[in-house]
Design a protein around this motif. Sequence first.
Motif, PDB file in Angstrom:
ATOM      1  N   ARG A 142       4.080 -15.942   0.254  1.00 57.40           N
ATOM      2  CA  ARG A 142       4.275 -15.024  -0.872  1.00 57.40           C
ATOM      3  C   ARG A 142       5.207 -13.868  -0.506  1.00 57.40           C
ATOM      4  O   ARG A 142       5.190 -12.812  -1.149  1.00 57.40           O
ATOM      5  CB  ARG A 142       2.912 -14.492  -1.330  1.00 57.40           C
ATOM      6  CG  ARG A 142       2.151 -15.537  -2.151  1.00 57.40           C
ATOM      7  CD  ARG A 142       0.653 -15.489  -1.928  1.00 57.40           C
ATOM      8  NE  ARG A 142      -0.014 -16.583  -2.619  1.00 57.40           N
ATOM      9  CZ  ARG A 142      -0.211 -17.792  -2.084  1.00 57.40           C
ATOM     10  NH1 ARG A 142       0.217 -18.078  -0.870  1.00 57.40           N
ATOM     11  NH2 ARG A 142      -0.829 -18.724  -2.776  1.00 57.40           N
TER      12      ARG A 142
ATOM     13  N   LEU B 191       5.102 -12.006   2.093  1.00 54.84           N
ATOM     14  CA  LEU B 191       4.434 -10.907   2.783  1.00 54.84           C
ATOM     15  C   LEU B 191       4.184 -11.281   4.244  1.00 54.84           C
ATOM     16  O   LEU B 191       4.398 -12.419   4.660  1.00 54.84           O
ATOM     17  CB  LEU B 191       3.133 -10.548   2.049  1.00 54.84           C
ATOM     18  CG  LEU B 191       3.380  -9.960   0.651  1.00 54.84           C
ATOM     19  CD1 LEU B 191       2.089  -9.903  -0.151  1.00 54.84           C
ATOM     20  CD2 LEU B 191       4.006  -8.574   0.763  1.00 54.84           C
TER      21      LEU B 191
ATOM     22  N   ASP C 110      -3.694  -8.825  -3.145  1.00 50.13           N
ATOM     23  CA  ASP C 110      -3.284  -7.768  -4.079  1.00 50.13           C
ATOM     24  C   ASP C 110      -1.841  -7.394  -3.755  1.00 50.13           C
ATOM     25  O   ASP C 110      -1.570  -6.624  -2.836  1.00 50.13           O
ATOM     26  CB  ASP C 110      -4.226  -6.570  -3.931  1.00 50.13           C
ATOM     27  CG  ASP C 110      -3.891  -5.454  -4.925  1.00 50.13           C
ATOM     28  OD1 ASP C 110      -2.752  -5.421  -5.432  1.00 50.13           O
ATOM     29  OD2 ASP C 110      -4.770  -4.618  -5.177  1.00 50.13           O
ATOM     30  N   GLU C 111      -0.917  -7.969  -4.529  1.00 53.09           N
ATOM     31  CA  GLU C 111       0.510  -7.764  -4.224  1.00 53.09           C
ATOM     32  C   GLU C 111       0.981  -6.370  -4.618  1.00 53.09           C
ATOM     33  O   GLU C 111       1.952  -5.860  -4.066  1.00 53.09           O
ATOM     34  CB  GLU C 111       1.365  -8.836  -4.909  1.00 53.09           C
ATOM     35  CG  GLU C 111       0.994 -10.238  -4.426  1.00 53.09           C
ATOM     36  CD  GLU C 111       2.103 -11.255  -4.643  1.00 53.09           C
ATOM     37  OE1 GLU C 111       3.290 -10.902  -4.482  1.00 53.09           O
ATOM     38  OE2 GLU C 111       1.773 -12.400  -4.993  1.00 53.09           O
ATOM     39  N   ASP C 112       0.295  -5.729  -5.588  1.00 53.36           N
ATOM     40  CA  ASP C 112       0.673  -4.357  -5.958  1.00 53.36           C
ATOM     41  C   ASP C 112       0.361  -3.391  -4.821  1.00 53.36           C
ATOM     42  O   ASP C 112       1.117  -2.475  -4.537  1.00 53.36           O
ATOM     43  CB  ASP C 112      -0.103  -3.902  -7.203  1.00 53.36           C
ATOM     44  CG  ASP C 112       0.467  -4.511  -8.474  1.00 53.36           C
ATOM     45  OD1 ASP C 112       1.665  -4.838  -8.472  1.00 53.36           O
ATOM     46  OD2 ASP C 112      -0.292  -4.669  -9.443  1.00 53.36           O
ATOM     47  N   ASN C 113      -0.787  -3.586  -4.203  1.00 54.42           N
ATOM     48  CA  ASN C 113      -1.207  -2.657  -3.169  1.00 54.42           C
ATOM     49  C   ASN C 113      -1.002  -3.218  -1.762  1.00 54.42           C
ATOM     50  O   ASN C 113      -1.478  -2.638  -0.783  1.00 54.42           O
ATOM     51  CB  ASN C 113      -2.660  -2.251  -3.403  1.00 54.42           C
ATOM     52  CG  ASN C 113      -2.811  -1.483  -4.706  1.00 54.42           C
ATOM     53  OD1 ASN C 113      -2.166  -0.456  -4.903  1.00 54.42           O
ATOM     54  ND2 ASN C 113      -3.615  -2.011  -5.627  1.00 54.42           N
ATOM     55  N   LEU C 114      -0.283  -4.354  -1.678  1.00 53.32           N
ATOM     56  CA  LEU C 114       0.059  -4.962  -0.391  1.00 53.32           C
ATOM     57  C   LEU C 114      -1.150  -5.076   0.538  1.00 53.32           C
ATOM     58  O   LEU C 114      -1.170  -4.514   1.637  1.00 53.32           O
ATOM     59  CB  LEU C 114       1.173  -4.190   0.304  1.00 53.32           C
ATOM     60  CG  LEU C 114       2.540  -4.144  -0.402  1.00 53.32           C
ATOM     61  CD1 LEU C 114       3.583  -3.508   0.512  1.00 53.32           C
ATOM     62  CD2 LEU C 114       3.012  -5.517  -0.822  1.00 53.32           C
TER      63      LEU C 114
ATOM     64  N   LYS D 145      -8.258   0.222  -0.643  1.00 55.29           N
ATOM     65  CA  LYS D 145      -6.836  -0.137  -0.800  1.00 55.29           C
ATOM     66  C   LYS D 145      -5.992   1.120  -0.775  1.00 55.29           C
ATOM     67  O   LYS D 145      -5.276   1.434  -1.722  1.00 55.29           O
ATOM     68  CB  LYS D 145      -6.644  -0.876  -2.122  1.00 55.29           C
ATOM     69  CG  LYS D 145      -7.348  -2.221  -2.166  1.00 55.29           C
ATOM     70  CD  LYS D 145      -7.189  -2.876  -3.526  1.00 55.29           C
ATOM     71  CE  LYS D 145      -7.826  -4.254  -3.524  1.00 55.29           C
ATOM     72  NZ  LYS D 145      -7.706  -4.895  -4.847  1.00 55.29           N
TER      73      LYS D 145
END
Lengths: 468, 468
Positions: free
Chosen positions: B122, B124, B98-102, B179
Amino acid sequence: MEWMDSLKKVVGSDHVRTSSAHLLAYSYDATAGFQAMPDAVVSPGSTEEIRQIMEICREHQVPLVPRGSGTNLAAGTAPTSGGVVLLFNRMNRILELDEDNLCVRVQPGVLTLDLCDYVEGRGLFYPPDPSSMKISTIGGNVSENSGGLRGLKYGVTKDYVLGLTAVLPNGQVIKTGGKLAKDVAGYDLKALLVGAEGTLGVITEILLKLIPKPEHQRTGIAYFQSLEAAAATVSEIISKRIIPATLEFLDRGTMDAVERFMDLGLPEEAEAMLLIEQDGEAGQVERDLSAMIDISVRNGAVITAVAETEEEAGQLKAGRRAALSALARKRPTTILEDATVPRSEIANMVRKIREIAERNQVEIHTFGHAGDGNLHPTCLTDIRDNEEMVRVERAFAEIFEAAIDLGGTITGEHGVGEMKSPYLQWKIGDEGIELMKTIKQAIDPLNICNPGKMFAKANKPRVVVAHG
Amino acid sequence: MEWMDSLKKVVGSDHVRTSSAHLLAYSYDATAGFQAMPDAVVSPGSTEEIRQIMEICREHQVPLVPRGSGTNLAAGTAPTSGGVVLLFNRMNRILELDEDNLCVRVQPGVLTLDLCDYVEGRGLFYPPDPSSMKISTIGGNVSENSGGLRGLKYGVTKDYVLGLTAVLPNGQVIKTGGKLAKDVAGYDLKALLVGAEGTLGVITEILLKLIPKPEHQRTGIAYFQSLEAAAATVSEIISKRIIPATLEFLDRGTMDAVERFMDLGLPEEAEAMLLIEQDGEAGQVERDLSAMIDISVRNGAVITAVAETEEEAGQLKAGRRAALSALARKRPTTILEDATVPRSEIANMVRKIREIAERNQVEIHTFGHAGDGNLHPTCLTDIRDNEEMVRVERAFAEIFEAAIDLGGTITGEHGVGEMKSPYLQWKIGDEGIELMKTIKQAIDPLNICNPGKMFAKANKPRVVVAHG
């Protein structure tokens, strides 16, 4: 009462207050609508005195309610069934600053802001910054696992607790942790005590981690014509791998209240405001801040500004700082909640809060920490109006339900206390409630420590009733 | 056995192994000297299957020993009294990024390095980097609260666990966290499960926090003619408010072993080596690294070097990377410990380790994470030599005692397991042991989950005996 005499022997008569003025003053905390009289207000001077107080409370089955400054907003520090309110006003010393190991040892009664000022004067930094930090205590912050504006980048109180001394309900004193970045010797007992809201024992000494103070800080602001534009800005900032020090959100209603209160000249056409701060190394701070302003503009910000001086930064921050005070002036009672959602759901959540407020015909405005999804829907109401309070409670129940539906929680930083106890099961399920009760029953079988809180009202009928 | 048939019905016959080869292979882990045969080795495919396995184990009072890759160095994943060894080789999927919520949601069997590679691809970063990360699993890391080289700057595994799904000993499934950067809805149950070494239930799904990947990284090295000079360098780096990404220490004996093994040309006159790395924004990285090299020189470093290319960085890191393998070649048995002290006590601790080794006539060399005081005194010995093993165990007991005297702990990142169970009381006291036992008894009254570990041998006579 026999136990009252015993208490006086332990701490001295001067430190056991039983006048009706004292009992009244400590019958409630900052939470509207929750009140119960204690039997005594006691100010111990040491861990050993607290140990003896615990023994007396055990022997006579007297509730023991630890209380910092009472800034709690979930009725976590108000008594529910008499007993002793335990104050830390005499245990408010900074005991040791260890610059080699970057930590500070304090008593629970130290004010958060005093600690921050003390360590910042030495080039160090204690990041957790609850909005109450001017008057809240470190002991209260630890017991509630308080958050703050810097939560996204720097974490919350639990991330800075290296060690605790605590008096357990069985009268034993435990010392957990140490000046250690790594320690896996058994269960993480300090993590269990942090955020336990005083229900598993009394914290009597705290060892906190410090970090180097960031060298630079810059502040910017952006106003948007829609909630969606502000939320898209937040998402894009994170997706660009920028983690700002603060990213605060105000909705239109909050801005209106601030404007009436302070006349800051906030733009009338804006539906949302983001206060943006970054700290760290100078070049990085500049790059991040200008990137965040660019992202705001690209997402439709109608006005943006960057402070060039500390004074200007103070002006930009004034609106956010005044939000609660400004809202609180409108009606007799203010109820500040902290429903929290995954960051990606902020726009959805703010919209749902609006719908819920409209449907229940109550006034709720929202501000909060956009970077970490921690929103503060704030209801302006009148606790004396029973009919309105029924609608207020129904609205908050619906807000908690909506937060959980979006993958969120009923409380991001305020705690459960007595106030949110009926809703805890929604977040953690029957299994979670049962596990928490199992732990509580094992550690505090006589239910001495802060009874009536957290899971005490779990699974009670969810009938909404007005407070008296 | 009836319960064996029930297990086969749950997971399928193919996933219940009982051949003597299988039982032998899972009768021990990476820890020398601890072994007990299980009755079955079981590979479930889901949380639901694990829930049913737990029910079977409860009903028949069969021990359940969760095991990742068995890289544990405290005999935490070896059986002690038969039962089921639970493998996660079929539960090794990355479920969601989940890239929005890291954050990333994974099954316990995912290898740590696979996760790191996946998220770094990615942009991260998952910072915890136990030395075993090439083969260890995330589930094992969470159960042990594993540390690593980046602990000082980035924290350890617990700092990245946002949520857990777990099967409790009572057969219930709980889901904790979410999250969310902030969540204070009740006791921090996930913090209790992290580092519980499988004694409070089985973790079946993990939600991990990610951060943006640092843009740049630089590596340097410094050799010193004395331990004191290296330790003074570490202290001065921190006092200058620099928090390096890694700050690794090798003593003379470890360098000798590495040199014999790899012929890297490490300087013969050096008594200590520091491997220094910084990551982050390019300018800051350059400034920090050059400041740290300057501090090293000022404190008497005889040789320093900074890598200009990735290849050169690899060369500088080769010595540290090879430390354990190089030491392990010298004698039949290697015992790697992780006594940990406050950073300011590193020189004292390394000196004490030397004295203890000499007095007990055993060979111990020390390397480790100087930035966070997490040392790895490593004993080269022969487990078949009972007389020598008595001296080895006495030496380690004295090392643990010395660490605690200096404000440290018996384990910084390996866990207690069976191996360090006799020493746990030294760190947390009778009160701490009693509290842990109270929690265990309340949550796992039948003692199904990983029995014989952690506090199981606490307060047993501290007589040192050789392993068979």
